[in-house]
Design a protein around this motif. Structure first.
Motif, PDB file in Angstrom:
ATOM      1  N   GLU A  51       0.832  -1.207   0.000  1.00  0.00           N
ATOM      2  CA  GLU A  51       0.000   0.000   0.000  1.00  0.00           C
ATOM      3  C   GLU A  51       0.867   1.258   0.000  1.00  0.00           C
ATOM      4  OE1 GLU A  51      -3.626   2.165   2.429  1.00  0.00           O
ATOM      5  OE2 GLU A  51      -2.873   0.250   3.155  1.00  0.00           O
ATOM      6  N   ILE A  52       1.942   1.240   0.768  1.00  0.00           N
ATOM      7  CA  ILE A  52       2.840   2.399   0.793  1.00  0.00           C
ATOM      8  C   ILE A  52       3.459   2.622  -0.587  1.00  0.00           C
ATOM      9  CG2 ILE A  52       4.997   3.299   1.759  1.00  0.00           C
ATOM     10  CD1 ILE A  52       4.195   1.992   4.413  1.00  0.00           C
ATOM     11  N   ALA A  53       3.873   1.544  -1.262  1.00  0.00           N
ATOM     12  CA  ALA A  53       4.443   1.673  -2.609  1.00  0.00           C
ATOM     13  C   ALA A  53       3.419   2.259  -3.579  1.00  0.00           C
ATOM     14  CB  ALA A  53       4.928   0.312  -3.101  1.00  0.00           C
ATOM     15  N   LEU A  54       2.176   1.822  -3.493  1.00  0.00           N
ATOM     16  CA  LEU A  54       1.108   2.343  -4.346  1.00  0.00           C
ATOM     17  C   LEU A  54       0.890   3.839  -4.090  1.00  0.00           C
ATOM     18  CD1 LEU A  54      -1.163   1.527  -6.371  1.00  0.00           C
ATOM     19  CD2 LEU A  54      -2.629   1.255  -4.369  1.00  0.00           C
ATOM     20  N   VAL A  55       0.897   4.219  -2.845  1.00  0.00           N
ATOM     21  CA  VAL A  55       0.719   5.624  -2.466  1.00  0.00           C
ATOM     22  C   VAL A  55       1.861   6.481  -3.010  1.00  0.00           C
ATOM     23  CG1 VAL A  55       0.748   7.174  -0.458  1.00  0.00           C
ATOM     24  CG2 VAL A  55      -0.710   5.150  -0.447  1.00  0.00           C
ATOM     25  N   ILE A  56       3.084   5.992  -2.871  1.00  0.00           N
ATOM     26  CA  ILE A  56       4.249   6.743  -3.350  1.00  0.00           C
ATOM     27  C   ILE A  56       4.210   6.882  -4.870  1.00  0.00           C
ATOM     28  CG2 ILE A  56       6.767   6.686  -3.605  1.00  0.00           C
ATOM     29  CD1 ILE A  56       6.804   5.252  -0.837  1.00  0.00           C
ATOM     30  N   ASN A  57       3.976   5.786  -5.569  1.00  0.00           N
ATOM     31  CA  ASN A  57       3.978   5.814  -7.038  1.00  0.00           C
ATOM     32  C   ASN A  57       2.892   6.697  -7.624  1.00  0.00           C
ATOM     33  OD1 ASN A  57       6.193   4.151  -7.319  1.00  0.00           O
ATOM     34  ND2 ASN A  57       4.969   2.284  -7.406  1.00  0.00           N
ATOM     35  N   ASN A  58       1.794   6.844  -6.920  1.00  0.00           N
ATOM     36  CA  ASN A  58       0.682   7.655  -7.426  1.00  0.00           C
ATOM     37  C   ASN A  58       0.603   9.030  -6.778  1.00  0.00           C
ATOM     38  OD1 ASN A  58      -0.887   5.891  -9.369  1.00  0.00           O
ATOM     39  ND2 ASN A  58      -0.548   4.522  -7.633  1.00  0.00           N
ATOM     40  N   LYS A  59       1.617   9.381  -5.980  1.00  0.00           N
ATOM     41  CA  LYS A  59       1.716  10.697  -5.348  1.00  0.00           C
ATOM     42  C   LYS A  59       0.438  11.059  -4.579  1.00  0.00           C
ATOM     43  CE  LYS A  59       5.056  12.427  -8.663  1.00  0.00           C
ATOM     44  NZ  LYS A  59       5.338  11.299  -9.469  1.00  0.00           N
ATOM     45  N   ILE A  60      -0.043  10.107  -3.805  1.00  0.00           N
ATOM     46  CA  ILE A  60      -1.266  10.282  -3.028  1.00  0.00           C
ATOM     47  C   ILE A  60      -0.934  11.027  -1.734  1.00  0.00           C
ATOM     48  CG2 ILE A  60      -3.073   9.024  -1.785  1.00  0.00           C
ATOM     49  CD1 ILE A  60      -2.837   6.865  -3.972  1.00  0.00           C
ATOM     50  N   THR A  61      -1.829  11.910  -1.324  1.00  0.00           N
ATOM     51  CA  THR A  61      -1.584  12.726  -0.136  1.00  0.00           C
ATOM     52  C   THR A  61      -1.850  11.956   1.155  1.00  0.00           C
ATOM     53  OG1 THR A  61      -3.846  13.584  -0.031  1.00  0.00           O
ATOM     54  CG2 THR A  61      -2.251  14.837  -1.359  1.00  0.00           C
ATOM     55  N   LEU A  62      -1.277  12.453   2.191  1.00  0.00           N
ATOM     56  CA  LEU A  62      -1.456  11.932   3.541  1.00  0.00           C
ATOM     57  C   LEU A  62      -2.938  11.931   3.911  1.00  0.00           C
ATOM     58  CD1 LEU A  62       0.365  11.234   6.049  1.00  0.00           C
ATOM     59  CD2 LEU A  62       0.163  13.641   6.654  1.00  0.00           C
ATOM     60  N   GLU A  63      -3.618  13.028   3.600  1.00  0.00           N
ATOM     61  CA  GLU A  63      -5.036  13.164   3.920  1.00  0.00           C
ATOM     62  C   GLU A  63      -5.884  12.117   3.190  1.00  0.00           C
ATOM     63  OE1 GLU A  63      -8.394  16.660   4.109  1.00  0.00           O
ATOM     64  OE2 GLU A  63      -6.839  16.817   2.596  1.00  0.00           O
ATOM     65  N   TYR A  64      -5.538  11.821   1.947  1.00  0.00           N
ATOM     66  CA  TYR A  64      -6.305  10.840   1.170  1.00  0.00           C
ATOM     67  C   TYR A  64      -6.194   9.446   1.782  1.00  0.00           C
ATOM     68  CZ  TYR A  64      -8.399   8.628  -2.894  1.00  0.00           C
ATOM     69  OH  TYR A  64      -9.226   7.910  -3.720  1.00  0.00           O
ATOM     70  N   VAL A  65      -4.993   9.068   2.197  1.00  0.00           N
ATOM     71  CA  VAL A  65      -4.811   7.765   2.854  1.00  0.00           C
ATOM     72  C   VAL A  65      -5.592   7.739   4.159  1.00  0.00           C
ATOM     73  CG1 VAL A  65      -3.154   6.152   3.862  1.00  0.00           C
ATOM     74  CG2 VAL A  65      -2.553   7.404   1.797  1.00  0.00           C
ATOM     75  N   ALA A  66      -5.553   8.832   4.901  1.00  0.00           N
ATOM     76  CA  ALA A  66      -6.278   8.917   6.171  1.00  0.00           C
ATOM     77  C   ALA A  66      -7.785   8.788   5.971  1.00  0.00           C
ATOM     78  CB  ALA A  66      -5.953  10.239   6.864  1.00  0.00           C
ATOM     79  N   ASP A  67      -8.307   9.300   4.873  1.00  0.00           N
ATOM     80  CA  ASP A  67      -9.746   9.275   4.605  1.00  0.00           C
ATOM     81  C   ASP A  67     -10.222   7.987   3.947  1.00  0.00           C
ATOM     82  OD1 ASP A  67     -10.030  11.783   5.691  1.00  0.00           O
ATOM     83  OD2 ASP A  67     -10.037  12.826   3.772  1.00  0.00           O
ATOM     84  N   THR A  68      -9.299   7.130   3.532  1.00  0.00           N
ATOM     85  CA  THR A  68      -9.661   5.879   2.875  1.00  0.00           C
ATOM     86  C   THR A  68     -10.019   4.819   3.913  1.00  0.00           C
ATOM     87  OG1 THR A  68      -8.171   6.383   1.043  1.00  0.00           O
ATOM     88  CG2 THR A  68      -8.842   4.092   1.286  1.00  0.00           C
TER      89      THR A  68
END
Length: 108
Positions: A51-68
């Motif tokens: 999941e962390i790799a997916l977040v990094i590769n897609n430049k997802i924000t901290l807030e978006y992960v928190a809201d998922t």
């Protein structure tokens, strides 16, 4: 960093002493900071590092992960909690007139 004693899945599986999640965040001081690196240690680390790799590769924000929404109890839920706590801390600090430029966040 979120230590295993604060990750419910690790506590349930008696892996809390050998588990932690650590994130490296962009310089952004807002809750929209991006995750640019991370470390997962423990028997179930592979579940979270993907999941962390997916977040990094897609430049997802901290807030978006928190809201998922994440399933509970999992190590992924520990990642969501860590992101939520950091986003909240950044939001609170960004609204203070006397906020410092550097924000340090640790859970142990």
């Amino acid at each position: 960093r979120k230590h295993g004693t604060h990750i419910d899945r690790a506590v349930c599986d008696d892996e809390n002493e050998t588990t932690y999640i650590e994130l490296i965040l962009s310089d952004g001081k807002s809750k929209a900071a991006k995750i640019i690196g991370g470390t997962c240690v423990g028997p179930r680390a592979g579940e979270t590092i993907c999941e962390i790799a997916l977040v990094i590769n897609n430049k997802i924000t901290l807030e978006y992960v928190a809201d998922t929404i994440h399933p509970y109890p999992t190590n992924g839920f520990g990642l969501q909690q860590l992101c939520s706590e950091e986003a909240t801390k950044r939001f609170v600090n960004s609204n203070r007139k006397d906020s410092k430029t550097t924000v340090e966040f640790r859970i142990q």
